[in-house]
Design a protein around this motif. Structure first.
Motif, PDB file in Angstrom:
ATOM      1  N   UNK A 157     -60.671 -10.568   0.101  1.00  0.00           N
ATOM      2  CA  UNK A 157     -59.736 -11.635   0.478  1.00  0.00           C
ATOM      3  C   UNK A 157     -58.352 -11.050   0.740  1.00  0.00           C
ATOM      4  N   UNK A 158     -57.907 -10.181  -0.170  1.00  0.00           N
ATOM      5  CA  UNK A 158     -56.586  -9.566  -0.010  1.00  0.00           C
ATOM      6  C   UNK A 158     -56.529  -8.743   1.278  1.00  0.00           C
ATOM      7  N   UNK A 159     -57.545  -7.930   1.535  1.00  0.00           N
ATOM      8  CA  UNK A 159     -57.556  -7.101   2.734  1.00  0.00           C
ATOM      9  C   UNK A 159     -57.567  -7.920   4.004  1.00  0.00           C
ATOM     10  N   UNK A 160     -58.270  -9.059   3.992  1.00  0.00           N
ATOM     11  CA  UNK A 160     -58.284  -9.937   5.159  1.00  0.00           C
ATOM     12  C   UNK A 160     -56.890 -10.474   5.452  1.00  0.00           C
ATOM     13  N   UNK A 161     -56.188 -10.904   4.399  1.00  0.00           N
ATOM     14  CA  UNK A 161     -54.818 -11.394   4.578  1.00  0.00           C
ATOM     15  C   UNK A 161     -53.888 -10.323   5.106  1.00  0.00           C
ATOM     16  N   UNK A 162     -54.012  -9.115   4.575  1.00  0.00           N
ATOM     17  CA  UNK A 162     -53.172  -8.003   5.047  1.00  0.00           C
ATOM     18  C   UNK A 162     -53.436  -7.728   6.525  1.00  0.00           C
ATOM     19  N   UNK A 163     -54.707  -7.712   6.906  1.00  0.00           N
ATOM     20  CA  UNK A 163     -55.055  -7.444   8.306  1.00  0.00           C
ATOM     21  C   UNK A 163     -54.491  -8.515   9.236  1.00  0.00           C
ATOM     22  N   UNK A 164     -54.560  -9.787   8.816  1.00  0.00           N
ATOM     23  CA  UNK A 164     -54.045 -10.872   9.649  1.00  0.00           C
ATOM     24  C   UNK A 164     -52.532 -10.746   9.831  1.00  0.00           C
ATOM     25  N   UNK A 165     -51.827 -10.452   8.746  1.00  0.00           N
ATOM     26  CA  UNK A 165     -50.369 -10.342   8.834  1.00  0.00           C
ATOM     27  C   UNK A 165     -49.950  -9.139   9.668  1.00  0.00           C
ATOM     28  N   UNK A 166     -50.620  -8.012   9.465  1.00  0.00           N
ATOM     29  CA  UNK A 166     -50.282  -6.833  10.266  1.00  0.00           C
ATOM     30  C   UNK A 166     -50.570  -7.086  11.748  1.00  0.00           C
ATOM     31  N   UNK A 167     -51.648  -7.835  12.027  1.00  0.00           N
ATOM     32  CA  UNK A 167     -51.943  -8.175  13.421  1.00  0.00           C
ATOM     33  C   UNK A 167     -50.854  -9.074  14.010  1.00  0.00           C
ATOM     34  N   UNK A 168     -50.339  -9.996  13.195  1.00  0.00           N
ATOM     35  CA  UNK A 168     -49.259 -10.861  13.690  1.00  0.00           C
ATOM     36  C   UNK A 168     -47.990 -10.060  13.945  1.00  0.00           C
ATOM     37  N   UNK A 169     -47.714  -9.063  13.072  1.00  0.00           N
ATOM     38  CA  UNK A 169     -46.546  -8.207  13.304  1.00  0.00           C
ATOM     39  C   UNK A 169     -46.717  -7.408  14.594  1.00  0.00           C
ATOM     40  N   UNK A 170     -47.932  -6.925  14.805  1.00  0.00           N
ATOM     41  CA  UNK A 170     -48.195  -6.167  16.031  1.00  0.00           C
ATOM     42  C   UNK A 170     -48.021  -7.046  17.259  1.00  0.00           C
ATOM     43  N   UNK A 171     -48.483  -8.282  17.167  1.00  0.00           N
ATOM     44  CA  UNK A 171     -48.314  -9.215  18.278  1.00  0.00           C
ATOM     45  C   UNK A 171     -46.834  -9.456  18.570  1.00  0.00           C
ATOM     46  N   UNK A 172     -46.033  -9.640  17.517  1.00  0.00           N
ATOM     47  CA  UNK A 172     -44.594  -9.849  17.706  1.00  0.00           C
ATOM     48  C   UNK A 172     -43.942  -8.623  18.319  1.00  0.00           C
ATOM     49  N   UNK A 173     -44.387  -7.432  17.869  1.00  0.00           N
ATOM     50  CA  UNK A 173     -43.821  -6.198  18.415  1.00  0.00           C
ATOM     51  C   UNK A 173     -44.149  -6.051  19.899  1.00  0.00           C
ATOM     52  N   UNK A 174     -45.391  -6.376  20.266  1.00  0.00           N
ATOM     53  CA  UNK A 174     -45.778  -6.292  21.680  1.00  0.00           C
ATOM     54  C   UNK A 174     -45.001  -7.312  22.508  1.00  0.00           C
ATOM     55  N   UNK A 175     -44.854  -8.513  21.978  1.00  0.00           N
ATOM     56  CA  UNK A 175     -44.114  -9.556  22.680  1.00  0.00           C
ATOM     57  C   UNK A 175     -42.664  -9.140  22.885  1.00  0.00           C
ATOM     58  N   UNK A 176     -42.072  -8.560  21.834  1.00  0.00           N
ATOM     59  CA  UNK A 176     -40.690  -8.099  21.948  1.00  0.00           C
ATOM     60  C   UNK A 176     -40.577  -6.944  22.941  1.00  0.00           C
ATOM     61  N   UNK A 177     -41.595  -6.082  22.954  1.00  0.00           N
ATOM     62  CA  UNK A 177     -41.573  -4.969  23.899  1.00  0.00           C
ATOM     63  C   UNK A 177     -41.616  -5.464  25.341  1.00  0.00           C
ATOM     64  N   UNK A 178     -42.379  -6.532  25.590  1.00  0.00           N
ATOM     65  CA  UNK A 178     -42.441  -7.103  26.935  1.00  0.00           C
ATOM     66  C   UNK A 178     -41.082  -7.647  27.350  1.00  0.00           C
ATOM     67  N   UNK A 179     -40.375  -8.269  26.386  1.00  0.00           N
ATOM     68  CA  UNK A 179     -39.015  -8.729  26.677  1.00  0.00           C
ATOM     69  C   UNK A 179     -38.113  -7.541  27.017  1.00  0.00           C
ATOM     70  N   UNK A 180     -38.278  -6.467  26.255  1.00  0.00           N
ATOM     71  CA  UNK A 180     -37.432  -5.298  26.463  1.00  0.00           C
ATOM     72  C   UNK A 180     -37.706  -4.639  27.819  1.00  0.00           C
ATOM     73  N   UNK A 181     -38.945  -4.731  28.279  1.00  0.00           N
ATOM     74  CA  UNK A 181     -39.274  -4.143  29.576  1.00  0.00           C
ATOM     75  C   UNK A 181     -38.560  -4.859  30.718  1.00  0.00           C
ATOM     76  N   UNK A 182     -38.163  -6.114  30.485  1.00  0.00           N
ATOM     77  CA  UNK A 182     -37.470  -6.880  31.527  1.00  0.00           C
ATOM     78  C   UNK A 182     -35.956  -6.882  31.323  1.00  0.00           C
ATOM     79  N   UNK A 183     -35.485  -5.930  30.530  1.00  0.00           N
ATOM     80  CA  UNK A 183     -34.052  -5.883  30.268  1.00  0.00           C
ATOM     81  C   UNK A 183     -33.287  -5.391  31.500  1.00  0.00           C
ATOM     82  N   UNK A 184     -32.004  -5.745  31.524  1.00  0.00           N
ATOM     83  CA  UNK A 184     -31.144  -5.380  32.649  1.00  0.00           C
ATOM     84  C   UNK A 184     -29.839  -4.820  32.112  1.00  0.00           C
ATOM     85  N   UNK A 185     -29.194  -3.924  32.860  1.00  0.00           N
ATOM     86  CA  UNK A 185     -27.887  -3.421  32.413  1.00  0.00           C
ATOM     87  C   UNK A 185     -26.837  -4.517  32.463  1.00  0.00           C
TER      88      UNK A 185
END
Length: 459
Positions: free
Chosen positions: A96-124
């Protein structure tokens, strides 16, 4: 009685112990901060807040360093020797504990990817905005500063990127006064290391997600970092009134921040009132408060260490009660007595060595213990000790990893050996037929090394 040495139960015990000690220290720290914060000590409480993650991990070190010095260490070491019932329950809990850890780490990874996509569209940014940023950097001093870009992906100014921090501005018409407030505030986040502390709090929340205290700690880090930056930023922004007026205008123009994973200038408009309140608290700072906070921090660290040590002992006693309650011996399912073999010594290609042993102070538990690493085709034995005829030599031994090529037994010095073959471990007794000097040995005829730990005594 079939004993098992389980790393799973050890991991679960360390997690529970870490949660308890971290929660106790966080509770004391928070209450002290609420009491002394209005008196002007709040900025120092936030500075020392970054020590708290250590107390959620500290018990692991305590177990490794403190456990061998307990008077009845083998009573407390039952934290690592579970009964079958405890072993089964721990396995389910860890799934149960490992399942929760995996879900949270996956959500962090999703947020990181989403933020990276925003960063790819950055402008000076425009030259006028860069000029204001350069001026603020010169005023604040220092050698390294975050990059500066604008992006449509962010609704409020944020500082993002742990290893390569960057300030992102929403695409909007900024006044010079607003830009100064934004840059000063975000640069203070950068100088305080708030990004590292927030990611540490998020990782801690993922590892101990079942503990409400880590989520409270994560929220405290998010809010207290803003209060601390307000206190450090307003003198360069024309005073408290001008500073919060600029923040209020930006909050109304840009809307509420949605990305909680990075330090943002405005989390939501309802937070502004609390930020003003904490600003008033910080303004009550008086001479000598730094030394008072250092003394308080020392007391908190010592109290936290004492709490961790006490928790180890209390948890050991509690678990020993659980251990005894679940220690059920069912005769009809006990494995048959192992077959004893005899020979006149190891094969010529087996290398023999004397292994190091430790004499215990508490002879009521076991006489001697050993922890050996035995290589392939290698045999380790203890020093010789005298045993009278008719006496019993009891050996408790555990082997990792499991293998069918390990032998444990006794040998008369210069004489024959008596041994049993084992794969995992267990408790074995050997009756001494003739008085003399004997040695306990463990022989590994496997093709890889094994870790062997155990205890033996005569009776």
């Amino acid at each position: 009685m079939n004993w098992m040495m389980s790393e799973l139960v050890a991991v679960l015990g360390v997690l529970v112990l870490s949660s308890l000690t971290g929660t106790a220290v966080l509770t004391a720290w928070y209450l002290a901060g609420r009491f002394l914060g209005p008196k002007g000590y709040f900025p120092y409480f936030y500075r020392w807040l970054r020590l708290l993650p250590a107390f959620f991990l500290f018990p692991f070190t305590v177990l490794l360093l403190r456990l061998p010095y307990f008077k009845n260490r083998f009573v407390y070491s039952y934290l690592f020797w579970p009964t079958p019932a405890v072993y089964a329950a721990a396995g389910k809990a860890l799934v149960i504990w490992g399942t929760g850890v995996a879900i949270l780490l996956a959500s962090y990874l999703y947020s990181a990817v989403k933020q990276h996509l925003h960063q790819c569209r950055r402008m000076p940014c425009s030259r006028s905005v860069v000029q204001v940023y350069d001026q603020v950097c010169r005023e604040m001093g220092g050698r390294r500063f975050p990059g500066l870009y604008q992006s449509y992906g962010f609704k409020t100014p944020v500082l993002a990127g742990v290893f390569h921090p960057v300030i992102y501005l929403p695409v909007s018409n900024w006044t010079k006064g607003q830009l100064r407030v934004v840059f000063i505030h975000e640069l203070n986040h950068y100088r305080h290391g708030d990004l590292w502390l927030k990611w540490a709090a998020s990782l801690l929340a993922a590892l101990q997600w079942v503990n409400p205290a880590v989520w409270i700690f994560r929220k405290l880090v998010a809010s207290w970092s803003e209060y601390s930056c307000d206190w450090c930023s307003y003198p360069m922004c024309g005073g408290k009134k001008a500073y919060f007026q600029a923040i209020t205008e930006m909050a109304l123009e840009q809307g509420e921040a949605r990305d909680k994973g990075v330090p943002a200038l405005v989390h939501n408009t309802g937070e502004l009132e609390r930020r003003v309140t904490y600003m008033k608290w910080c303004g009550k700072k008086r001479k000598g408060s730094i030394w008072g906070m250092v003394l308080l921090a020392a007391v908190m660290v010592l109290t936290g260490a004492g709490t961790a040590f006490a928790s180890v002992r209390a948890a050991g006693e509690l678990y020993y009660g659980i251990f005894q309650a679940t220690d059920v011996c069912i005769e009809e399912i006990l494995p048959p007595k192992p077959v004893e073999y005899q020979d006149d010594g190891p094969e010529p290609w087996v290398k023999e060595e004397i292994g190091e042993v430790t004499e215990l102070d508490d002879r009521s538990v076991m006489d001697t213990e050993f922890n050996w690493t035995i290589g392939a085709n290698e045999s380790k034995k203890t020093g010789s000790f005298y045993v009278s005829s008719g006496k019993i030599i009891s050996i408790m031994v555990f082997v990792s990893p499991n293998t069918e090529s390990v032998r444990v037994g006794i040998m008369k010095t210069g004489g024959n050996r008596t041994y049993v073959k084992l794969s995992n471990g267990g408790s074995y007794t050997f009756k001494v037929a003739e008085s003399g000097n004997y040695q306990v040995f463990v022989e590994n005829t496997n093709k890889r090394a094994v870790e062997v730990s155990g205890l033996y005594k005569t009776s």
